[in-house]
Enzyme design. Structure first.
Site, PDB file in Angstrom:
ATOM      1  N   CYS A   1       0.832  -1.197   0.000  1.00  0.00           N
ATOM      2  CA  CYS A   1       0.000   0.000   0.000  1.00  0.00           C
ATOM      3  C   CYS A   1       0.865   1.245   0.000  1.00  0.00           C
ATOM      4  O   CYS A   1       2.046   1.197   0.338  1.00  0.00           O
ATOM      5  CB  CYS A   1      -0.874   0.038   1.246  1.00  0.00           C
ATOM      6  SG  CYS A   1      -1.912  -1.416   1.398  1.00  0.00           S
ATOM      7  N   GLY A  28      -0.347   0.253  -4.829  1.00  0.00           N
ATOM      8  CA  GLY A  28      -1.651  -0.353  -4.626  1.00  0.00           C
ATOM      9  C   GLY A  28      -2.662   0.257  -5.565  1.00  0.00           C
ATOM     10  O   GLY A  28      -2.717   1.473  -5.692  1.00  0.00           O
ATOM     11  N   ASN A 102       0.350   0.762   5.877  1.00  0.00           N
ATOM     12  CA  ASN A 102       1.053  -0.061   4.890  1.00  0.00           C
ATOM     13  C   ASN A 102       1.780  -1.151   5.658  1.00  0.00           C
ATOM     14  O   ASN A 102       2.517  -0.858   6.596  1.00  0.00           O
ATOM     15  CB  ASN A 102       2.055   0.810   4.100  1.00  0.00           C
ATOM     16  CG  ASN A 102       2.951  -0.004   3.183  1.00  0.00           C
ATOM     17  OD1 ASN A 102       4.090   0.385   2.930  1.00  0.00           O
ATOM     18  ND2 ASN A 102       2.480  -1.126   2.660  1.00  0.00           N
ATOM     19  N   GLY A 103       1.559  -2.383   5.238  1.00  0.00           N
ATOM     20  CA  GLY A 103       2.193  -3.510   5.917  1.00  0.00           C
ATOM     21  C   GLY A 103       1.153  -4.547   6.243  1.00  0.00           C
ATOM     22  O   GLY A 103       0.026  -4.488   5.741  1.00  0.00           O
ATOM     23  N   TYR A 247      12.187  -4.444  -6.221  1.00  0.00           N
ATOM     24  CA  TYR A 247      11.049  -4.429  -7.124  1.00  0.00           C
ATOM     25  C   TYR A 247       9.947  -3.432  -6.770  1.00  0.00           C
ATOM     26  O   TYR A 247       9.457  -2.722  -7.637  1.00  0.00           O
ATOM     27  CB  TYR A 247      10.427  -5.837  -7.190  1.00  0.00           C
ATOM     28  CG  TYR A 247       9.006  -5.830  -7.660  1.00  0.00           C
ATOM     29  CD1 TYR A 247       8.717  -5.664  -9.011  1.00  0.00           C
ATOM     30  CD2 TYR A 247       7.944  -5.915  -6.760  1.00  0.00           C
ATOM     31  CE1 TYR A 247       7.405  -5.603  -9.457  1.00  0.00           C
ATOM     32  CE2 TYR A 247       6.637  -5.851  -7.206  1.00  0.00           C
ATOM     33  CZ  TYR A 247       6.372  -5.703  -8.554  1.00  0.00           C
ATOM     34  OH  TYR A 247       5.082  -5.630  -8.987  1.00  0.00           O
TER      35      TYR A 247
HETATM   36  P1  5GP Z   1       5.718 -14.397 -11.928  1.00  0.00           P
HETATM   37  O1  5GP Z   1       5.150 -14.581 -13.251  1.00  0.00           O
HETATM   38  O2  5GP Z   1       7.009 -15.066 -11.753  1.00  0.00           O
HETATM   39  O3  5GP Z   1       4.749 -14.783 -10.890  1.00  0.00           O
HETATM   40  O4  5GP Z   1       5.910 -12.846 -11.677  1.00  0.00           O
HETATM   41  C1  5GP Z   1       7.155 -12.242 -11.664  1.00  0.00           C
HETATM   42  C2  5GP Z   1       7.000 -10.881 -12.242  1.00  0.00           C
HETATM   43  O5  5GP Z   1       5.994 -10.213 -11.505  1.00  0.00           O
HETATM   44  C3  5GP Z   1       8.242 -10.014 -12.167  1.00  0.00           C
HETATM   45  O6  5GP Z   1       8.361  -9.363 -13.404  1.00  0.00           O
HETATM   46  C4  5GP Z   1       7.934  -8.971 -11.120  1.00  0.00           C
HETATM   47  O7  5GP Z   1       8.430  -7.719 -11.503  1.00  0.00           O
HETATM   48  C5  5GP Z   1       6.448  -8.943 -11.076  1.00  0.00           C
HETATM   49  N1  5GP Z   1       5.858  -8.701  -9.771  1.00  0.00           N
HETATM   50  C6  5GP Z   1       4.759  -7.983  -9.596  1.00  0.00           C
HETATM   51  N2  5GP Z   1       4.444  -7.889  -8.312  1.00  0.00           N
HETATM   52  C7  5GP Z   1       5.349  -8.566  -7.623  1.00  0.00           C
HETATM   53  C8  5GP Z   1       5.536  -8.793  -6.231  1.00  0.00           C
HETATM   54  O8  5GP Z   1       4.806  -8.355  -5.365  1.00  0.00           O
HETATM   55  N3  5GP Z   1       6.595  -9.517  -5.919  1.00  0.00           N
HETATM   56  C9  5GP Z   1       7.409  -9.996  -6.872  1.00  0.00           C
HETATM   57  N4  5GP Z   1       8.435 -10.722  -6.513  1.00  0.00           N
HETATM   58  N5  5GP Z   1       7.268  -9.794  -8.166  1.00  0.00           N
HETATM   59  C10 5GP Z   1       6.239  -9.092  -8.555  1.00  0.00           C
HETATM   60 MG    MG Z   2       8.260  -7.164 -13.535  1.00  0.00          MG
END
Ligand code: 5GP
Ligand code: MG
Ligand code: SF4
Length: 460
Positions: A1, A28, A102-103, A247
């Site tokens: 968030c 979010g 947030n959290g 990320y």
């Molecule tokens: P996957 O298809 O492996 O589940 O998703 C990985 C991709 O989702 C990466 O490109 C990453 O940037 C994106 N992504 C979006 N939200 C998140 C998140 O909360 N955690 C992580 N690790 N990757 C996320």
């Molecule tokens: Mg990505």
């Protein structure tokens, strides 16, 4: 968030909060809300949707006052629905309190039963409302604002970066580990006005100047007398979520005196050193993989190109709550550049693999576009454990790296090679003490202990 707070008598605080939330939209996208205080009177508007969908000029005009609290929601506890939108507004003996969180708390079951014993009216299903009610409960028991908040914080376990509004001022607070970020900014200098935001990009957009972070276990109270600081926790121990850096947070946000863009480029350079490959071109998965891909190119000498073009108007697929939405989302979002890829040995860089669904589809699309070889490089280690502190990485059985070796993942994704950055590489690139980060989703070493029942909900 994303959370935002502003204390600025004489300014259009609702509008400033709106722009602050606009910059924090990536944190979010399910709902947004702003509460303003005009003396004892509170104006609140919140709804499902993006900041730009929830607000317009006439709504913002009605949100008058000197103080504003704002929130953009990404659901981890409590389902995605309107009444769970924040800020939460609670009535107390001392007046209304608005809270944006947030959290994610890990002891909600205990907190819930404490609140129910006292006949508290739990309207929503969020841990955030519980924090506000716990504050109200402490006020009812006779304590004043500051003491009540601190007592309530001691009853909370987990991750919480909070912005709290009252008629007299705003508070910003972080849990003793400072898992989620929260920064303080100033707006003008005569008189000084204060801003709180999840990330520095929320300050930049309104021309506020970064002052400092709210420290782990700190509460700042901003009133007409200025900013007062209270270190309410006896055992603060810095454990910033390293996923914020890899990320989640925006690349132009500053943490540890540099932009996350610079950190992410360094991850890419390190990745190229650890896992080199012979290839013709390198590119990142937009947007989150791009800085690391540039770093990879700088270090390896492989030309950086764009291999995938992103439709800027499609939100982050990951944040939408259902799997089917995610699956249709990805096709809407990225399109390969056929003439760039055709006949090439390509390196595709992404920040992480979670479920592996994005990656598998992308790899397939690259081959269809004519790529000869596809080498995937990931600028973080394998995600083997779920997050309990506010990032929706799902339950462990959904995580591809929880059960599969890197070799097996490579087979499943049908890539010619796959390599992840090492844990060492990830933390060393921060140039900070490795112990000052939570890296639990890569190690299973959770800095805040998780009740058995909660553990069982997500761990295999
Ligand atoms: P996957 O298809 O492996 O589940 O998703 C990985 C991709 O989702 C990466 O490109 C990453 O940037 C994106 N992504 C979006 N939200 C998140 C998140 O909360 N955690 C992580 N690790 N990757 C996320
Ligand atoms: Mg990505
Ligand atoms: Fe961040 Fe991972 Fe720790 Fe969750 S478990 S707070 S995503 S580092």
């Amino acid at each position: 968030c994303g959370v935002f707070g502003i204390y600025a008598p004489g300014e259009d605080v609702a509008k400033l909060a709106y722009f602050g939330l606009y910059a924090l939209q990536h944190r979010g996208q399910e709902s947004a809300g702003i509460a303003t205080f005009e003396g004892e009177k509170v104006h609140l508007h919140k709804n499902m949707g993006l900041v730009s969908q929830v607000f317009n000029e006439s709504i913002l005009d009605k949100l008058s006052g000197n103080i504003a609290i704002g929130h953009t929601r990404y659901s981890t506890t409590g389902s995605s629905r309107k009444r769970n939108a924040q800020p939460a507004l609670v009535e107390t003996r001392l007046g209304k309190v608005a809270l944006a969180h947030n959290g994610n708390l890990v002891n909600t079951m205990q907190l819930r039963s404490e609140l129910l014993k006292d006949n508290c009216n739990l309207v929503t299903s969020t841990d955030s409302e519980m924090i506000a009610l716990a504050i109200a409960q402490e006020i009812k028991a006779g304590a004043e604002w500051l003491e009540s908040c601190i007592r309530a914080f001691h009853r909370c376990s987990g991750a919480f970066s909070l912005v709290i509004g009252t008629a007299n001022g705003i508070m910003g607070a972080r849990d003793p580990n400072g898992i989620r970020p929260l920064v303080i900014g100033t707006l003008g200098n005569n008189p000084v006005r204060y801003v709180l935001a999840s990330e520095t990009c929320g300050l930049d957009i309104i021309g506020a100047e970064y002052l400092r972070d709210v420290e782990p276990g700190e509460l700042v109270w901003i009133t007409e007398e200025g900013l007062a600081s209270f270190h309410w926790s006896q055992q603060p121990q810095r454990k910033l979520c390293i996923f914020e850096m890899i990320y989640f947070a925006r690349p132009d946000s500053v943490m540890h005196d540099e932009s996350l863009y610079s950190y992410r480029m360094r991850l890419g350079r390190r990745l190229a050193e650890e896992s080199p490959v012979d290839a013709d071109i390198v590119f990142g998965v937009p947007d989150s993989g791009i800085p690391a891909a540039i770093g990879f190119s700088q270090s390896s000498g492989i030309p950086y190109v764009e291999g995938l073009i992103k439709n800027r108007y499609v939100g982050r697929t990951f944040i939408q709550p259902t799997q089917s939405m995610r699956e249709t989302g990805i096709r809407m979002k990225l399109n390969p550049l056929k003439d760039v890829l055709y006949g090439k040995r390509v390196v595709i860089v992404d920040d992480s693999i979670v479920r592996g669904t994005t990656s598998r589809k992308l790899v397939k699309a690259l081959y269809e576009a004519g790529a000869l070889e596809v080498h995937m490089r990931i600028s973080s280690p394998p995600v083997t454990h779920p997050c309990f502190y506010g990032i929706d990485t799902d339950s462990q059985d959904q995580l591809i790296a929880a059960t599969k070796s890197v070799e097996d993942i490579a087979k499943q994704l049908e890539v010619d090679s796959l390599a992840y950055l090492s844990w060492q590489g990830m933390v060393e690139a921060t140039r900070e003490d490795p112990q000052s980060f939570c890296t639990a989703c890569f190690t299973g070493d959770y800095p805040i202990s998780i009740p058995e029942q909660v553990k069982r909900s997500k761990l295999m």
